[in-house]
Design a protein around this motif. Structure first.
Motif, PDB file in Angstrom:
ATOM      1  N   GLY A   1      27.424  40.279  37.743  1.00  0.00           N
ATOM      2  CA  GLY A   1      27.710  41.704  37.755  1.00  0.00           C
ATOM      3  C   GLY A   1      28.917  42.112  36.939  1.00  0.00           C
ATOM      4  N   PHE A   2      29.626  41.143  36.399  1.00  0.00           N
ATOM      5  CA  PHE A   2      30.759  41.444  35.522  1.00  0.00           C
ATOM      6  C   PHE A   2      31.012  40.236  34.631  1.00  0.00           C
ATOM      7  CE2 PHE A   2      34.265  38.994  37.501  1.00  0.00           C
ATOM      8  CZ  PHE A   2      33.689  38.664  38.721  1.00  0.00           C
ATOM      9  N   THR A   3      31.802  40.476  33.568  1.00  0.00           N
ATOM     10  CA  THR A   3      32.064  39.431  32.583  1.00  0.00           C
ATOM     11  C   THR A   3      33.371  38.735  32.917  1.00  0.00           C
ATOM     12  OG1 THR A   3      30.903  40.696  30.892  1.00  0.00           O
ATOM     13  CG2 THR A   3      32.365  38.942  30.132  1.00  0.00           C
ATOM     14  N   LEU A   4      33.250  37.471  33.270  1.00  0.00           N
ATOM     15  CA  LEU A   4      34.410  36.725  33.738  1.00  0.00           C
ATOM     16  C   LEU A   4      35.442  36.485  32.652  1.00  0.00           C
ATOM     17  CD1 LEU A   4      35.173  35.608  36.515  1.00  0.00           C
ATOM     18  CD2 LEU A   4      34.165  33.425  35.835  1.00  0.00           C
ATOM     19  N   ALA A   5      35.045  36.588  31.397  1.00  0.00           N
ATOM     20  CA  ALA A   5      35.956  36.290  30.286  1.00  0.00           C
ATOM     21  C   ALA A   5      37.198  37.174  30.290  1.00  0.00           C
ATOM     22  CB  ALA A   5      35.222  36.426  28.959  1.00  0.00           C
ATOM     23  N   ALA A   6      37.089  38.351  30.859  1.00  0.00           N
ATOM     24  CA  ALA A   6      38.219  39.281  30.873  1.00  0.00           C
ATOM     25  C   ALA A   6      39.112  39.106  32.103  1.00  0.00           C
ATOM     26  CB  ALA A   6      37.705  40.724  30.815  1.00  0.00           C
ATOM     27  N   TYR A   7      38.814  38.091  32.885  1.00  0.00           N
ATOM     28  CA  TYR A   7      39.495  37.908  34.162  1.00  0.00           C
ATOM     29  C   TYR A   7      40.252  36.577  34.196  1.00  0.00           C
ATOM     30  CZ  TYR A   7      36.796  41.762  36.103  1.00  0.00           C
ATOM     31  OH  TYR A   7      36.260  42.995  36.362  1.00  0.00           O
ATOM     32  N   THR A   8      41.458  36.628  34.703  1.00  0.00           N
ATOM     33  CA  THR A   8      42.127  35.403  35.124  1.00  0.00           C
ATOM     34  C   THR A   8      41.485  34.962  36.428  1.00  0.00           C
ATOM     35  OG1 THR A   8      44.227  35.786  34.009  1.00  0.00           O
ATOM     36  CG2 THR A   8      44.313  34.503  36.036  1.00  0.00           C
ATOM     37  N   VAL A   9      41.239  33.673  36.543  1.00  0.00           N
ATOM     38  CA  VAL A   9      40.553  33.147  37.713  1.00  0.00           C
ATOM     39  C   VAL A   9      41.431  32.109  38.401  1.00  0.00           C
ATOM     40  CG1 VAL A   9      38.515  31.891  38.537  1.00  0.00           C
ATOM     41  CG2 VAL A   9      38.300  33.579  36.697  1.00  0.00           C
ATOM     42  N   GLY A  10      41.445  32.173  39.693  1.00  0.00           N
ATOM     43  CA  GLY A  10      42.235  31.226  40.464  1.00  0.00           C
ATOM     44  C   GLY A  10      41.409  30.559  41.539  1.00  0.00           C
ATOM     45  N   TRP A  11      41.847  29.380  41.935  1.00  0.00           N
ATOM     46  CA  TRP A  11      41.265  28.652  43.056  1.00  0.00           C
ATOM     47  C   TRP A  11      42.326  28.544  44.155  1.00  0.00           C
ATOM     48  CZ3 TRP A  11      36.338  27.243  43.891  1.00  0.00           C
ATOM     49  CH2 TRP A  11      35.470  27.185  42.801  1.00  0.00           C
ATOM     50  N   PHE A  12      41.909  28.840  45.350  1.00  0.00           N
ATOM     51  CA  PHE A  12      42.752  28.746  46.526  1.00  0.00           C
ATOM     52  C   PHE A  12      41.979  27.957  47.583  1.00  0.00           C
ATOM     53  CE2 PHE A  12      46.106  32.012  45.798  1.00  0.00           C
ATOM     54  CZ  PHE A  12      45.655  32.481  44.578  1.00  0.00           C
ATOM     55  N   ARG A  13      42.688  27.510  48.593  1.00  0.00           N
ATOM     56  CA  ARG A  13      42.001  26.854  49.695  1.00  0.00           C
ATOM     57  C   ARG A  13      42.710  27.186  51.001  1.00  0.00           C
ATOM     58  NH1 ARG A  13      43.590  20.504  48.387  1.00  0.00           N
ATOM     59  NH2 ARG A  13      45.801  20.620  48.980  1.00  0.00           N
ATOM     60  N   GLN A  14      41.972  27.038  52.061  1.00  0.00           N
ATOM     61  CA  GLN A  14      42.544  27.253  53.388  1.00  0.00           C
ATOM     62  C   GLN A  14      41.946  26.250  54.352  1.00  0.00           C
ATOM     63  OE1 GLN A  14      42.357  31.278  54.898  1.00  0.00           O
ATOM     64  NE2 GLN A  14      44.119  30.900  56.208  1.00  0.00           N
ATOM     65  N   ALA A  15      42.808  25.478  54.958  1.00  0.00           N
ATOM     66  CA  ALA A  15      42.391  24.520  55.968  1.00  0.00           C
ATOM     67  C   ALA A  15      42.538  25.167  57.345  1.00  0.00           C
ATOM     68  CB  ALA A  15      43.244  23.259  55.884  1.00  0.00           C
ATOM     69  N   PRO A  16      41.789  24.698  58.323  1.00  0.00           N
ATOM     70  CA  PRO A  16      41.881  25.275  59.669  1.00  0.00           C
ATOM     71  C   PRO A  16      43.310  25.249  60.196  1.00  0.00           C
ATOM     72  CG  PRO A  16      39.995  23.815  59.518  1.00  0.00           C
ATOM     73  CD  PRO A  16      40.768  23.648  58.243  1.00  0.00           C
ATOM     74  N   GLY A  17      43.760  26.395  60.651  1.00  0.00           N
ATOM     75  CA  GLY A  17      45.090  26.483  61.225  1.00  0.00           C
ATOM     76  C   GLY A  17      46.216  26.533  60.228  1.00  0.00           C
ATOM     77  N   LYS A  18      45.880  26.596  58.947  1.00  0.00           N
ATOM     78  CA  LYS A  18      46.920  26.608  57.915  1.00  0.00           C
ATOM     79  C   LYS A  18      46.810  27.859  57.070  1.00  0.00           C
ATOM     80  CE  LYS A  18      47.542  21.617  57.472  1.00  0.00           C
ATOM     81  NZ  LYS A  18      47.633  20.475  56.517  1.00  0.00           N
ATOM     82  N   GLU A  19      47.891  28.164  56.381  1.00  0.00           N
ATOM     83  CA  GLU A  19      47.891  29.322  55.497  1.00  0.00           C
ATOM     84  C   GLU A  19      47.109  29.015  54.219  1.00  0.00           C
ATOM     85  OE1 GLU A  19      52.197  31.303  56.735  1.00  0.00           O
ATOM     86  OE2 GLU A  19      51.837  30.631  54.691  1.00  0.00           O
TER      87      GLU A  19
END
Length: 126
Positions: free
Chosen positions: A25-43
């Motif tokens: 639905g949009f062109t990712l080339a114009a976007y900075t992309v990040g990866w995040f994660r969250q473990a149970p009970g953690k930020e």
């Protein structure tokens, strides 16, 4: 308009997985992309970002040297190659995209995100 993560699953300690973050639905080339994660009970923890314009990357110390972020604009997809996995990497992994956002904004100041995926679960266990 959505981001969809895939590639999670069960890995053994020392193993590898490659996560994908596909945009529709949009062109990712114009976007900075990040990866995040969250473990149970953690930020939520920021892991890595890749810029929209020059391909610059950022890695958190916890994953530097083990994880590699890359993008294939032709496929509208960003990847996270994860090597040398440990049980501490067990978490729900999310990707996010920000239009013309800088790496600093997304990965240092935690802002500039426009879209989030629903995540993919990574479990590292023997």
């Amino acid at each position: 308009v959505q981001l969809v993560e895939s590639g999670g699953g069960l890995a053994q300690p020392g193993g590898s997985l490659r996560l994908s973050c596909a945009a529709s639905g949009f062109t990712l080339a114009a976007y900075t992309v990040g990866w995040f994660r969250q473990a149970p009970g953690k930020e939520r923890e920021r892991l890595s970002c890749i810029s929209f314009n020059d391909g610059n990357t950022y890695y958190a110390d916890s994953v530097k040297g083990r994880f590699t972020i890359s993008r294939d604009n032709a496929k509208n997809t960003v990847y996270l190659q994860m090597n040398s996995l440990t049980p501490a990497d067990t978490a729900q992994y999310f990707c996010t995209a920000g239009l013309f956002t800088t790496i600093q904004a997304m990965c240092l100041w935690d802002n500039g995100m426009d879209y989030w995926g629903k995540g993919t679960l990574v479990t590292v266990s023997s």
